[in-house]
Design an enzyme around this catalytic site. Structure first.
Site, PDB file in Angstrom:
ATOM      1  N   ARG A  50      34.986  38.092 117.459  1.00  0.00           N
ATOM      2  CA  ARG A  50      33.752  38.699 118.269  1.00  0.00           C
ATOM      3  C   ARG A  50      33.558  39.999 117.577  1.00  0.00           C
ATOM      4  O   ARG A  50      32.268  40.513 117.231  1.00  0.00           O
ATOM      5  CB  ARG A  50      34.180  39.157 119.453  1.00  0.00           C
ATOM      6  N   LYS A 146      29.453  44.601 120.340  1.00  0.00           N
ATOM      7  CA  LYS A 146      30.396  45.452 121.200  1.00  0.00           C
ATOM      8  C   LYS A 146      30.332  46.879 120.156  1.00  0.00           C
ATOM      9  O   LYS A 146      31.309  47.013 119.613  1.00  0.00           O
ATOM     10  CB  LYS A 146      31.761  45.050 121.287  1.00  0.00           C
ATOM     11  N   GLU A 179      25.993  42.691 134.379  1.00  0.00           N
ATOM     12  CA  GLU A 179      27.749  43.061 134.283  1.00  0.00           C
ATOM     13  C   GLU A 179      28.000  44.428 134.905  1.00  0.00           C
ATOM     14  O   GLU A 179      27.028  45.142 135.125  1.00  0.00           O
ATOM     15  CB  GLU A 179      27.969  42.755 132.869  1.00  0.00           C
TER      16      GLU A 179
HETATM   17  N1  PMP Z   1      31.269  43.926 129.481  1.00  0.00           N
HETATM   18  C1  PMP Z   1      31.420  45.189 128.870  1.00  0.00           C
HETATM   19  C2  PMP Z   1      30.072  45.834 128.758  1.00  0.00           C
HETATM   20  C3  PMP Z   1      32.420  45.270 128.415  1.00  0.00           C
HETATM   21  O1  PMP Z   1      32.861  46.502 127.813  1.00  0.00           O
HETATM   22  C4  PMP Z   1      33.486  44.446 128.408  1.00  0.00           C
HETATM   23  C5  PMP Z   1      35.014  44.743 127.831  1.00  0.00           C
HETATM   24  N2  PMP Z   1      35.174  44.165 126.726  1.00  0.00           N
HETATM   25  C6  PMP Z   1      33.385  43.104 129.013  1.00  0.00           C
HETATM   26  C7  PMP Z   1      32.212  42.906 129.653  1.00  0.00           C
HETATM   27  C8  PMP Z   1      34.538  42.199 129.209  1.00  0.00           C
HETATM   28  O2  PMP Z   1      34.918  41.611 127.858  1.00  0.00           O
HETATM   29  P1  PMP Z   1      36.469  40.969 127.593  1.00  0.00           P
HETATM   30  O3  PMP Z   1      36.675  39.960 128.847  1.00  0.00           O
HETATM   31  O4  PMP Z   1      36.367  40.553 126.308  1.00  0.00           O
HETATM   32  O5  PMP Z   1      37.075  42.108 127.606  1.00  0.00           O
END
Ligand code: PMP
Length: 285
Positions: A50, A146, A179
């Site tokens: 990612r 990200k 989210e």
């Molecule tokens: N959404 C956002 C905006 C985030 O910053 C994160 C944290 N990385 C997540 C969802 C969850 O992703 P992950 O399970 O890969 O940590």
């Protein structure tokens, strides 16, 4: 504490980069948050994939192979003697000048930090509000990237802080819930697990993927479909997932109690399954 900075391990006080770094000046860079559990870096390969996809999306060439980046993470844990940790891997565009042009930045900065960290939002259930600020549209700054620019999430988190609750959920431009500020959202209704699809303004969370896989293994029906606030308010169970937060039940949204403020059966089952696999699915330090 030793920090990895561009090929060297340096003390925290010595881990410094230029004030002309475009990561600082413009949020121009990408990152990952990763966890290690009992000597295993959970889903490390997926996090690295990612990271490189995020970098590709913003034309940032990372001067290390994925295999070398995996070693950076493992070595950071080894050097610090950590078996359980939260790891932050940051790639900035590097030093440029005060103009916006990324071509001026020749050398990305690569930083890896590892610290012991408890689940970010605690182990109990959380209270949430809906933020009035909308999640970035996919054609503006795709949440799938990200990037170091987290102001959208910070604006929402400020609203949660002012409302004295733990977290804020964001709607997309069409009013669908997408989210949290640093986590994905799941609801359970009539034993069906639902979560917003990733083609909306959603980061494809790695914990999200793991939870979907575990739910399917448990024989739970999973649907990735657009969700509204109505779906959340009337859900049997709601929980969030994220690397820093792990799996956390939501007890209240905009003043509506969920499952009478108690953890639901499916949430509990998935949390237990998650605890089993998190020491297995990954790369050993
Ligand atoms: N959404 C956002 C905006 C985030 O910053 C994160 C944290 N990385 C997540 C969802 C969850 O992703 P992950 O399970 O890969 O940590």
């Amino acid at each position: 504490m030793k920090i990895y900075l561009n090929g060297k391990f340096v003390d925290k006080e010595e881990a410094k980069i230029s004030v002309f770094d475009h990561g600082l000046l413009y949020g121009d860079g990408v990152f990952e948050g990763i966890r290690a559990y009992d000597g295993v870096v959970f889903m490390l390969k997926e996090h690295i994939d990612r990271l490189y996809d995020s970098a590709k999306a913003i034309c940032l060439d990372i001067p290390l192979t994925k295999e070398e980046m995996i070693e950076v993470v493992l070595n950071t844990l080894r050097v610090n003697g950590l078996k359980d940790a939260y790891i932050r891997l940051v790639i900035t565009r590097g030093e440029g000048d005060l103009g916006l042009d990324p071509r001026k930045c020749k050398n990305p900065n690569i930083i890896c930090i590892a610290v012991p960290m408890d689940p970010l939002l605690g182990e109990d259930g959380i209270r949430v509000i809906t933020a009035s600020v909308r999640r970035l549209p996919v054609d503006v700054l795709p949440p799938a990237v990200k990037s170091l620019n987290y102001l959208n999430s910070i604006l929402a988190k400020l609203q949660a802080n002012y409302a004295n609750v733990d977290e804020a959920f964001l709607l997309d431009e069409n009013g669908f819930i997408v989210e949290g500020t640093g986590d994905n959202i799941f609801v359970v209704k009539n034993n069906i697990l639902k979560t917003p699809p990733v083609y909306y303004s959603v980061l494809k969370g790695i914990t999200r993927d793991v939870v979907i896989k575990l739910a399917k293994e448990e024989g739970i029906e999973v649907r990735e479909e657009p969700l509204t606030l109505y779906d959340l308010y009337t859900a049997d169970e709601v929980f969030i997932t994220g690397t820093a937060a792990e799996i956390v039940p939501v007890f209240e949204i905009d003043g509506r109690k969920i499952n009478n403020g108690k953890i639901g059966e499916i949430t509990k089952r998935l949390k237990e399954k998650f605890k089993e696999v998190r020491k297995k699915w990954g790369i050993k330090i």
